[in-house]
Design a protein around this motif. Structure first.
Motif, PDB file in Angstrom:
ATOM      1  N   ALA A 264      32.235  53.715  -7.004  1.00 44.55           N
ATOM      2  CA  ALA A 264      33.518  53.075  -7.316  1.00 44.55           C
ATOM      3  C   ALA A 264      33.767  52.979  -8.817  1.00 44.55           C
ATOM      4  O   ALA A 264      34.906  52.717  -9.240  1.00 44.55           O
ATOM      5  N   PHE A 265      32.741  53.200  -9.633  1.00 45.02           N
ATOM      6  CA  PHE A 265      32.883  53.037 -11.088  1.00 45.02           C
ATOM      7  C   PHE A 265      32.622  54.336 -11.843  1.00 45.02           C
ATOM      8  O   PHE A 265      32.427  54.315 -13.055  1.00 45.02           O
ATOM      9  N   ARG A 266      32.614  55.463 -11.136  1.00 47.52           N
ATOM     10  CA  ARG A 266      32.387  56.745 -11.798  1.00 47.52           C
ATOM     11  C   ARG A 266      33.655  57.264 -12.465  1.00 47.52           C
ATOM     12  O   ARG A 266      34.751  56.812 -12.169  1.00 47.52           O
ATOM     13  N   GLY A 267      33.463  58.210 -13.382  1.00 47.08           N
ATOM     14  CA  GLY A 267      34.589  58.802 -14.084  1.00 47.08           C
ATOM     15  C   GLY A 267      35.172  57.939 -15.177  1.00 47.08           C
ATOM     16  O   GLY A 267      36.271  58.206 -15.669  1.00 47.08           O
ATOM     17  N   GLN A 268      34.422  56.897 -15.590  1.00 49.57           N
ATOM     18  CA  GLN A 268      34.917  55.971 -16.612  1.00 49.57           C
ATOM     19  C   GLN A 268      33.992  55.911 -17.831  1.00 49.57           C
ATOM     20  O   GLN A 268      34.113  55.028 -18.669  1.00 49.57           O
ATOM     21  N   GLY A 269      33.041  56.853 -17.913  1.00 49.71           N
ATOM     22  CA  GLY A 269      32.133  56.895 -19.055  1.00 49.71           C
ATOM     23  C   GLY A 269      30.898  56.034 -18.909  1.00 49.71           C
ATOM     24  O   GLY A 269      30.081  55.948 -19.845  1.00 49.71           O
ATOM     25  N   HIS A 270      30.737  55.386 -17.757  1.00 48.95           N
ATOM     26  CA  HIS A 270      29.586  54.501 -17.582  1.00 48.95           C
ATOM     27  C   HIS A 270      28.280  55.292 -17.492  1.00 48.95           C
ATOM     28  O   HIS A 270      27.231  54.818 -17.941  1.00 48.95           O
ATOM     29  N   GLY A 271      28.325  56.480 -16.910  1.00 50.63           N
ATOM     30  CA  GLY A 271      27.116  57.295 -16.816  1.00 50.63           C
ATOM     31  C   GLY A 271      26.605  57.703 -18.186  1.00 50.63           C
ATOM     32  O   GLY A 271      25.398  57.659 -18.450  1.00 50.63           O
ATOM     33  N   LYS A 272      27.521  58.092 -19.072  1.00 46.01           N
ATOM     34  CA  LYS A 272      27.137  58.459 -20.435  1.00 46.01           C
ATOM     35  C   LYS A 272      26.531  57.261 -21.162  1.00 46.01           C
ATOM     36  O   LYS A 272      25.516  57.388 -21.854  1.00 46.01           O
ATOM     37  N   LEU A 273      27.158  56.093 -21.002  1.00 47.87           N
ATOM     38  CA  LEU A 273      26.645  54.876 -21.643  1.00 47.87           C
ATOM     39  C   LEU A 273      25.242  54.557 -21.135  1.00 47.87           C
ATOM     40  O   LEU A 273      24.344  54.218 -21.922  1.00 47.87           O
ATOM     41  N   LEU A 274      25.042  54.691 -19.835  1.00 48.39           N
ATOM     42  CA  LEU A 274      23.738  54.419 -19.233  1.00 48.39           C
ATOM     43  C   LEU A 274      22.683  55.379 -19.778  1.00 48.39           C
ATOM     44  O   LEU A 274      21.556  54.970 -20.100  1.00 48.39           O
ATOM     45  N   LEU A 275      23.046  56.645 -19.890  1.00 49.56           N
ATOM     46  CA  LEU A 275      22.107  57.636 -20.400  1.00 49.56           C
ATOM     47  C   LEU A 275      21.814  57.413 -21.881  1.00 49.56           C
ATOM     48  O   LEU A 275      20.651  57.527 -22.324  1.00 49.56           O
ATOM     49  N   GLN A 276      22.819  57.081 -22.667  1.00 45.15           N
ATOM     50  CA  GLN A 276      22.608  56.819 -24.096  1.00 45.15           C
ATOM     51  C   GLN A 276      21.654  55.644 -24.309  1.00 45.15           C
ATOM     52  O   GLN A 276      20.770  55.695 -25.171  1.00 45.15           O
ATOM     53  N   TYR A 277      21.838  54.586 -23.536  1.00 47.00           N
ATOM     54  CA  TYR A 277      20.956  53.426 -23.672  1.00 47.00           C
ATOM     55  C   TYR A 277      19.546  53.749 -23.182  1.00 47.00           C
ATOM     56  O   TYR A 277      18.558  53.232 -23.707  1.00 47.00           O
ATOM     57  N   SER A 278      19.431  54.603 -22.171  1.00 44.63           N
ATOM     58  CA  SER A 278      18.114  55.012 -21.695  1.00 44.63           C
ATOM     59  C   SER A 278      17.364  55.778 -22.776  1.00 44.63           C
ATOM     60  O   SER A 278      16.161  55.569 -22.990  1.00 44.63           O
ATOM     61  N   ILE A 279      18.061  56.690 -23.458  1.00 45.34           N
ATOM     62  CA  ILE A 279      17.452  57.448 -24.557  1.00 45.34           C
ATOM     63  C   ILE A 279      17.004  56.499 -25.656  1.00 45.34           C
ATOM     64  O   ILE A 279      15.873  56.574 -26.160  1.00 45.34           O
ATOM     65  N   HIS A 280      17.898  55.594 -26.031  1.00 45.53           N
ATOM     66  CA  HIS A 280      17.579  54.635 -27.096  1.00 45.53           C
ATOM     67  C   HIS A 280      16.380  53.780 -26.714  1.00 45.53           C
ATOM     68  O   HIS A 280      15.455  53.571 -27.514  1.00 45.53           O
ATOM     69  N   ASP A 281      16.364  53.300 -25.463  1.00 43.62           N
ATOM     70  CA  ASP A 281      15.292  52.413 -25.022  1.00 43.62           C
ATOM     71  C   ASP A 281      13.957  53.152 -24.963  1.00 43.62           C
ATOM     72  O   ASP A 281      12.920  52.594 -25.343  1.00 43.62           O
ATOM     73  N   ALA A 282      13.969  54.385 -24.497  1.00 45.44           N
ATOM     74  CA  ALA A 282      12.719  55.150 -24.395  1.00 45.44           C
ATOM     75  C   ALA A 282      12.076  55.333 -25.761  1.00 45.44           C
ATOM     76  O   ALA A 282      10.865  55.136 -25.928  1.00 45.44           O
ATOM     77  N   PHE A 283      12.887  55.689 -26.760  1.00 45.17           N
ATOM     78  CA  PHE A 283      12.331  55.995 -28.079  1.00 45.17           C
ATOM     79  C   PHE A 283      12.161  54.767 -28.959  1.00 45.17           C
ATOM     80  O   PHE A 283      11.721  54.894 -30.110  1.00 45.17           O
ATOM     81  N   LEU A 284      12.501  53.580 -28.444  1.00 47.50           N
ATOM     82  CA  LEU A 284      12.140  52.356 -29.160  1.00 47.50           C
ATOM     83  C   LEU A 284      10.632  52.207 -29.248  1.00 47.50           C
ATOM     84  O   LEU A 284      10.111  51.576 -30.172  1.00 47.50           O
ATOM     85  N   LYS A 285       9.931  52.775 -28.277  1.00 47.68           N
ATOM     86  CA  LYS A 285       8.472  52.753 -28.285  1.00 47.68           C
ATOM     87  C   LYS A 285       7.986  53.842 -29.236  1.00 47.68           C
ATOM     88  O   LYS A 285       8.230  55.035 -29.008  1.00 47.68           O
ATOM     89  N   PRO A 286       7.301  53.476 -30.315  1.00 43.49           N
ATOM     90  CA  PRO A 286       6.995  54.450 -31.378  1.00 43.49           C
ATOM     91  C   PRO A 286       6.072  55.589 -30.946  1.00 43.49           C
ATOM     92  O   PRO A 286       6.070  56.642 -31.583  1.00 43.49           O
ATOM     93  N   HIS A 287       5.318  55.393 -29.854  1.00 41.60           N
ATOM     94  CA  HIS A 287       4.388  56.452 -29.439  1.00 41.60           C
ATOM     95  C   HIS A 287       5.048  57.488 -28.528  1.00 41.60           C
ATOM     96  O   HIS A 287       4.443  58.521 -28.232  1.00 41.60           O
ATOM     97  N   ILE A 288       6.276  57.242 -28.075  1.00 41.33           N
ATOM     98  CA  ILE A 288       6.947  58.185 -27.179  1.00 41.33           C
ATOM     99  C   ILE A 288       7.528  59.345 -27.987  1.00 41.33           C
ATOM    100  O   ILE A 288       8.365  59.159 -28.862  1.00 41.33           O
ATOM    101  N   MET A 289       7.063  60.559 -27.661  1.00 43.85           N
ATOM    102  CA  MET A 289       7.485  61.760 -28.370  1.00 43.85           C
ATOM    103  C   MET A 289       8.489  62.597 -27.582  1.00 43.85           C
ATOM    104  O   MET A 289       9.209  63.401 -28.152  1.00 43.85           O
TER     105      MET A 289
END
Length: 288
Positions: free
Chosen positions: A224-249
């Motif tokens: 019901a909430f697709r097509g509004q950019g929420h998927g991109k936002l979710l993916l961007q935050y996932s990328i940011h969160d993953a690399f907050l950990k300094p050992h993740i390459m």
């Protein structure tokens, strides 16, 4: 030519076949993880683990069946010629009294042809992506009314509803209890982010961490909430969160062939396509 059950002395020859496969991505099939004789000896045991010997006694092919879902998961067929590949595949299928699932590289035309000739039907193709650690990153803008919540800030029922509605083929967790949910997300190497809009959970992403790698195991937005950019936002935050950990390459992700929007998002945000894997299913037949 002789097809027989694996012996302890076969591990060196099976490792040679695995090295041969590893040397060329287009030869990839689902196979044992072990790459040492000691570890491999624990994986290739049982009456459903077979090898093929040529006339000189050299091991030229390997295949095995392991319990999986409602049937078996095929390891292999791994052979250094088309004839050996097909011969060991026929032999191991004679031991299958349930459905058999198989996985191989999309480029492995030899194995794909053998599978299809022996009654396997293609289920889907999965693309595997990866992203190296960026030199710098910036937290994406979060619009008004949008908020990310950790696992235990939403109810188990809200999570289950998101999981159920987000993807038709997902079913594994529909039988989870709340205790299972809490145990899973309490693990240090697992992280859940739930995207909420005006307090309503509308999407989620799950990261798994292993040594210097992170994997985006699940991510989805409620239909019901697709097509509004929420998927991109979710993916961007996932990328940011993953690399907050300094050992993740490296961050890894995947998408099935019907998920064209996910594939476009991966590519637009800097992921590269590493490989594509075909999934097959052969329903049970009396004769192989």
């Amino acid at each position: 030519m002789l097809i027989r059950q694996v012996k302890p002395t076969d591990t060196t020859d099976i490792l040679a076949l695995l090295d041969w496969m590893d040397a060329s991505p287009h030869r990839e099939v689902f196979s044992p993880e072990a790459r040492t004789p000691e570890d491999l000896s624990w994986e290739v045991t049982g009456e459903q683990c077979l090898v093929l010997e040529d006339d000189s006694g050299a091991v030229r092919a390997y295949a095995s069946l392991n319990p999986y879902k409602d049937g078996f998961l095929l390891e292999g067929p791994l052979g250094d010629s088309s004839d050996y590949t097909r011969s060991i595949l026929r032999a191991v299928l004679k031991k299958a009294h349930k459905p058999v699932y198989a996985f191989c590289s999309n480029m492995n035309q030899e194995v794909r042809g053998a599978l299809e000739d022996l009654g396997f039907g293609a289920l889907h193709c999965t693309d595997f992506y990866s992203m190296p650690r960026p030199q710098k990153q910036r937290l994406p803008f979060l619009p008004d009314g949008m908020k990310f919540m950790p696992a235990f800030r939403i109810s188990f029922q809200d999570y289950l509803e998101l999981y159920r509605s987000s993807e038709d083929v997902w079913s594994e967790r529909l039988t989870w209890t709340e205790e299972k949910y809490r145990t899973h997300f309490a693990q240090e190497n697992v992280e859940l982010m739930v995207l909420c809009k005006d307090g309503t959970p509308i999407g989620f992403a799950e990261l798994e961490f292993d040594d210097d790698e992170a994997t985006l195991a699940y991510w989805a937005v409620h239909p019901a909430f697709r097509g509004q950019g929420h998927g991109k936002l979710l993916l961007q935050y996932s990328i940011h969160d993953a690399f907050l950990k300094p050992h993740i390459m490296t961050l890894k992700a995947r998408a099935h062939d019907h998920e064209s929007s996910a594939r476009r998002l991966y590519e637009s945000l800097g992921f590269r396509l590493d490989r594509s894997v075909m999934a097959y299913l052969r329903e049970h037949h009396e004769e192989a």
